[in-house]
Design a protein around this motif. Sequence first.
Motif, PDB file in Angstrom:
ATOM      1  N   LEU A 128       0.823  -1.215   0.000  1.00 25.42           N
ATOM      2  CA  LEU A 128       0.000   0.000   0.000  1.00 25.42           C
ATOM      3  C   LEU A 128       0.856   1.264   0.000  1.00 25.42           C
ATOM      4  O   LEU A 128       0.533   2.241  -0.681  1.00 25.42           O
ATOM      5  CB  LEU A 128      -0.927  -0.003   1.225  1.00 25.42           C
ATOM      6  N   ARG A 132       0.160   3.256  -3.324  1.00 23.69           N
ATOM      7  CA  ARG A 132      -0.712   4.423  -3.116  1.00 23.69           C
ATOM      8  C   ARG A 132       0.044   5.685  -2.727  1.00 23.69           C
ATOM      9  O   ARG A 132      -0.273   6.773  -3.195  1.00 23.69           O
ATOM     10  CB  ARG A 132      -1.763   4.103  -2.051  1.00 23.69           C
ATOM     11  N   GLU A 225      -2.050  -0.692  -8.821  1.00 28.55           N
ATOM     12  CA  GLU A 225      -2.040  -0.760  -7.364  1.00 28.55           C
ATOM     13  C   GLU A 225      -2.332  -2.166  -6.864  1.00 28.55           C
ATOM     14  O   GLU A 225      -1.615  -2.701  -6.013  1.00 28.55           O
ATOM     15  CB  GLU A 225      -3.054   0.228  -6.780  1.00 28.55           C
ATOM     16  N   VAL A 229       0.461  -4.469  -4.904  1.00 31.88           N
ATOM     17  CA  VAL A 229       0.161  -4.919  -3.537  1.00 31.88           C
ATOM     18  C   VAL A 229       0.198  -6.440  -3.470  1.00 31.88           C
ATOM     19  O   VAL A 229       0.719  -7.023  -2.506  1.00 31.88           O
ATOM     20  CB  VAL A 229      -1.216  -4.391  -3.076  1.00 31.88           C
TER      21      VAL A 229
END
Length: 336
Positions: A128, A132, A225, A229
């Motif tokens: 993350l 992100r 993303e 992850v």
Amino acid sequence: MTSIALRQNAARGPAAAGLKLGFLPVLLVALIVGMSLASPQFYGAQNVLNILRNASFLTIVALGQAMVIVAGGFDLSVGAVVALASVVAAKVMAAAALAFPGNDALVIACGTLAGLGSGLAVGLVNGLCVSRLKVSGFVVTLGTMSATTGIGLMITSGIPVYGMPDSFVKGFGRAQILGLPVAVYIALALVLVMVFVQRRTLFGRYVYAIGGNADAAIVSGVSIERHVVGTYVLSGLFAAGAGILYTALVGSGQASFGGDRMMLQSIAAAVIGGVSLRGGIGRVEIVAVSALFLTILGNALNLLHIDSRLQPVFLGFIMVAAVAIEELSRRRKVRV
């Protein structure tokens, strides 16, 4: 055009990594033959079992590391995750053994899930933060490595954790099936699973595409993303699994498992196995062969009584040589 580029980036990973498969088995065979001649202890039954067991642990960690690097990242926290999963699993098993006396299956299940959960949590945080927050994977995992190491030491105060069921230690960690440790079968199974994932699933193809050209992957509609992850979560789970296997073998949870050595060796196994540090290239089956090569090399250095302080020099030299060969090969292709 973008979807065509995406397929090309995804397909070039296995093809390019396949070039590495030629020289690595040759080095492996040469090392085995040389050590067989230099030291009779090398081909002793107990030594061979130790090599296979240790190679299995390194292979499991290196599989996750390889997926992260193929996607263009780094995971420096794997060694710390090995230690954290070890102490978490041991602590939970010890507590569960008191709460559910005689129910070994439940005790082992609780400890195993807790250990894997700790690895999943670290991998999720890493993924993350990278996907992100757009923080470098090197920096993020360096931070989580330090934090995870500290948590492991706090849980144990540096003291090994005991109290696990005998069926977990003797019936699993030290057990053998057809003369081979259980860890060998687990590592082989995971290699086969990851080969399937890389070659036959969208996740595997997208990981290649992201590492090869992230911009093309984004334009083609790939969820960057989610897949980034996913690679870090896989790395955390595999490292945690290795930590649990270590715990079962030794019979105690220890915050000293893994460490910098496991982290360096997992990266070395990936790089020597043909995983490009630029991303987009690498095959897990070659990484497994590389892990076996590094394990045998370490064992050979011990049998030859090479100073333990000098052994990391050999590992560093091999890593630099592998990266240099990759770079020279890339430049030659660009010129052509």
